[in-house]
Design an enzyme around this catalytic site. Sequence first.
Site, PDB file in Angstrom:
ATOM      1  N   LYS A 118      33.078 106.814  34.432  1.00 10.76           N
ATOM      2  CA  LYS A 118      32.455 107.092  33.135  1.00 10.76           C
ATOM      3  C   LYS A 118      30.949 107.059  33.323  1.00 10.76           C
ATOM      4  O   LYS A 118      30.442 106.405  34.237  1.00 10.76           O
ATOM      5  CB  LYS A 118      32.858 106.021  32.109  1.00 10.76           C
ATOM      6  CG  LYS A 118      32.806 106.509  30.697  1.00 10.76           C
ATOM      7  CD  LYS A 118      34.038 107.322  30.352  1.00 10.76           C
ATOM      8  CE  LYS A 118      34.019 107.841  28.939  1.00 10.76           C
ATOM      9  NZ  LYS A 118      35.328 108.412  28.566  1.00 10.76           N
TER      10      LYS A 118
HETATM   11  P1  NAD Z   1      32.103 112.926  19.182  1.00 13.25           P
HETATM   12  O1  NAD Z   1      30.719 112.572  19.544  1.00 13.25           O
HETATM   13  O2  NAD Z   1      32.510 114.346  19.202  1.00 13.25           O
HETATM   14  O3  NAD Z   1      32.438 112.342  17.731  1.00 13.25           O
HETATM   15  C1  NAD Z   1      32.273 110.990  17.434  1.00 13.25           C
HETATM   16  C2  NAD Z   1      32.571 110.777  15.958  1.00 13.25           C
HETATM   17  O4  NAD Z   1      32.591 109.376  15.700  1.00 13.25           O
HETATM   18  C3  NAD Z   1      31.514 111.372  15.036  1.00 13.25           C
HETATM   19  O5  NAD Z   1      32.126 111.863  13.856  1.00 13.25           O
HETATM   20  C4  NAD Z   1      30.629 110.161  14.708  1.00 13.25           C
HETATM   21  O6  NAD Z   1      29.917 110.284  13.489  1.00 13.25           O
HETATM   22  C5  NAD Z   1      31.684 109.090  14.636  1.00 13.25           C
HETATM   23  N1  NAD Z   1      31.127 107.738  14.803  1.00 13.25           N
HETATM   24  C6  NAD Z   1      30.181 107.330  15.675  1.00 13.25           C
HETATM   25  N2  NAD Z   1      29.910 106.038  15.481  1.00 13.25           N
HETATM   26  C7  NAD Z   1      30.699 105.627  14.470  1.00 13.25           C
HETATM   27  C8  NAD Z   1      30.871 104.401  13.800  1.00 13.25           C
HETATM   28  N3  NAD Z   1      30.153 103.331  14.125  1.00 13.25           N
HETATM   29  N4  NAD Z   1      31.792 104.326  12.800  1.00 13.25           N
HETATM   30  C9  NAD Z   1      32.510 105.405  12.443  1.00 13.25           C
HETATM   31  N5  NAD Z   1      32.392 106.601  13.039  1.00 13.25           N
HETATM   32  C10 NAD Z   1      31.505 106.711  14.054  1.00 13.25           C
HETATM   33  O7  NAD Z   1      33.035 112.046  20.162  1.00 13.25           O
HETATM   34  P2  NAD Z   1      34.516 112.367  20.653  1.00 13.25           P
HETATM   35  O8  NAD Z   1      34.428 113.149  21.906  1.00 13.25           O
HETATM   36  O9  NAD Z   1      35.341 112.862  19.523  1.00 13.25           O
HETATM   37  O10 NAD Z   1      34.994 110.897  21.080  1.00 13.25           O
HETATM   38  C11 NAD Z   1      35.500 109.972  20.130  1.00 13.25           C
HETATM   39  C12 NAD Z   1      36.293 108.898  20.852  1.00 13.25           C
HETATM   40  O11 NAD Z   1      37.356 109.509  21.583  1.00 13.25           O
HETATM   41  C13 NAD Z   1      35.515 108.076  21.879  1.00 13.25           C
HETATM   42  O12 NAD Z   1      36.053 106.776  21.924  1.00 13.25           O
HETATM   43  C14 NAD Z   1      35.829 108.782  23.183  1.00 13.25           C
HETATM   44  O13 NAD Z   1      35.656 107.949  24.308  1.00 13.25           O
HETATM   45  C15 NAD Z   1      37.290 109.124  22.951  1.00 13.25           C
HETATM   46  N6  NAD Z   1      37.796 110.216  23.794  1.00 13.25           N
HETATM   47  C16 NAD Z   1      37.230 111.448  23.773  1.00 13.25           C
HETATM   48  C17 NAD Z   1      37.757 112.449  24.568  1.00 13.25           C
HETATM   49  C18 NAD Z   1      37.222 113.853  24.543  1.00 13.25           C
HETATM   50  O14 NAD Z   1      37.848 114.730  25.147  1.00 13.25           O
HETATM   51  N7  NAD Z   1      36.123 114.146  23.862  1.00 13.25           N
HETATM   52  C19 NAD Z   1      38.854 112.187  25.394  1.00 13.25           C
HETATM   53  C20 NAD Z   1      39.421 110.923  25.381  1.00 13.25           C
HETATM   54  C21 NAD Z   1      38.887 109.937  24.568  1.00 13.25           C
END
Ligand code: NAD
Length: 433
Positions: A118
């Site tokens: 990561k």
């Molecule tokens: P992103 O940046 O696209 O979206 C993040 C979202 O979370 C946004 O809507 C933001 O406003 C919201 N957010 C941020 N801080 C917050 C808080 N304190 N309270 C409530 N909402 C909050 O990110 P993403 O890629 O969708 O990732 C989200 C989660 O999923 C993370 O934990 C990431 O590690 C996990 N994840 C993502 C992927 C991927 O393919 N993008 C894969 C596996 C896991």
Amino acid sequence: MSANPPEHYSDPFEQSAVYRMARNQLRDAARHLDNIDPGIIARLEVPKRSMMVSVPVRMDDGSTRMFTGYRVQHSITSGASKGGLRYAPSVDLGEVAALAMWMSWKCGIMGLPFGGAKGGIAVDTAQISASEKQRLTRRFTDEILTIIGPRIDVMAPDMGTDEQTMAWIYDTYSMKVGYACPEIVTGKPVELGGCVGRREATGRGVTYCIEMAAEEYKLPLNGATAVVQGYGNVGSVTCEELHKRGVKVIAVGDRYAAVFNPKGLDIPALYRHVYENRDNPLKTVDGFPGGEKLPLADLLTLKCDVLIPAAMERVLTEEIAQKVNCRIIAEGANGPTTMKADTVLNEKGVFIIPDVLCNAGGVTVSYFEWVQDLAQFMWDEDRVNSELRKQMAKAYKRVRAKATEKNISMRTAALVIGVEKVAREKAMRGLYP
Ligand code: NAD
């Protein structure tokens, strides 16, 4: 640290609550493994390699600002390390190390030939311009160049980064090596060798898991209710997929606000409000006219059938868990549930689809993308989606069977499978020299 560090040694990971949580989960899973040398578990408790870099960036106003970036490779036992790159104010070494460890187990559960990694930069993307973000990304890539490579360590999007970020990394790396090297990152634009369906893969995988859990619990999805925290990549796609299946998504929240409509939010309209609206630079659900504003603190405890934390780690605390009112939790985010909350939720009989399984669709399609780039032969979306569904179903069934066989939670079962795969490979390879 389970080893015996010198007295003056201060473990840089130990200070992080997220890292301690990941390490304690590993120890918990290790208790259910037979015939594994404790020395191997000790090796898995700490990342293989961590790099911390200072990244100077010329800001738009001509000033220079310093950022701190990290890349942590937890394991390279099963192949190149693989994992996302996160831009968020909370990013620190411990958080990145925890996320890298979870990636190792996730790749193990899915049977992918990768170790976990990561990366991250401590930055609030809402406070920098697109050109500043580009310069930050390119300089960070340059700073960690010596430890990345298509057979060494491959990045992908995570919170705060997207296809465009991956395109900048691809270009920077290619400029350095002197040839186009799309396999250096996954989750890039399709035009640049990205995989169709990668952007949607994590949310789709989450939805497939919800379908399997709902079937088991005899919960018809058509008409069921869901609450989603996070409306970024994972949250928005999950909402869309659930909406297509007739699920009423009654509340969605993000970093800034939450909206609620007991009849179910109009998800296509919400998407337009957040992503196709020039007057919404923060890309927030705030101000959506199709629902009423809900206090952020009430989102996770709203009564629903399926709760999907899809934002960040450690949001489901022990206190919130006591008030959670749902049947299924599908962990789209990494590490959203603290260990104490996990115990409370298990006691309450809430069925949890753990992060390392639930959101593994992202890394699975990243693997498909890497394979396609190496082979220079691209698949169509039908093939991507049917392979994803097949792999998610296989993993879900294995985890479910392990949970039943050992009478343990889905989380412990998933971790046991992931940890065991890596540990056995480590044992077979032996300890060098
Ligand atoms: P992103 O940046 O696209 O979206 C993040 C979202 O979370 C946004 O809507 C933001 O406003 C919201 N957010 C941020 N801080 C917050 C808080 N304190 N309270 C409530 N909402 C909050 O990110 P993403 O890629 O969708 O990732 C989200 C989660 O999923 C993370 O934990 C990431 O590690 C996990 N994840 C993502 C992927 C991927 O393919 N993008 C894969 C596996 C896991």
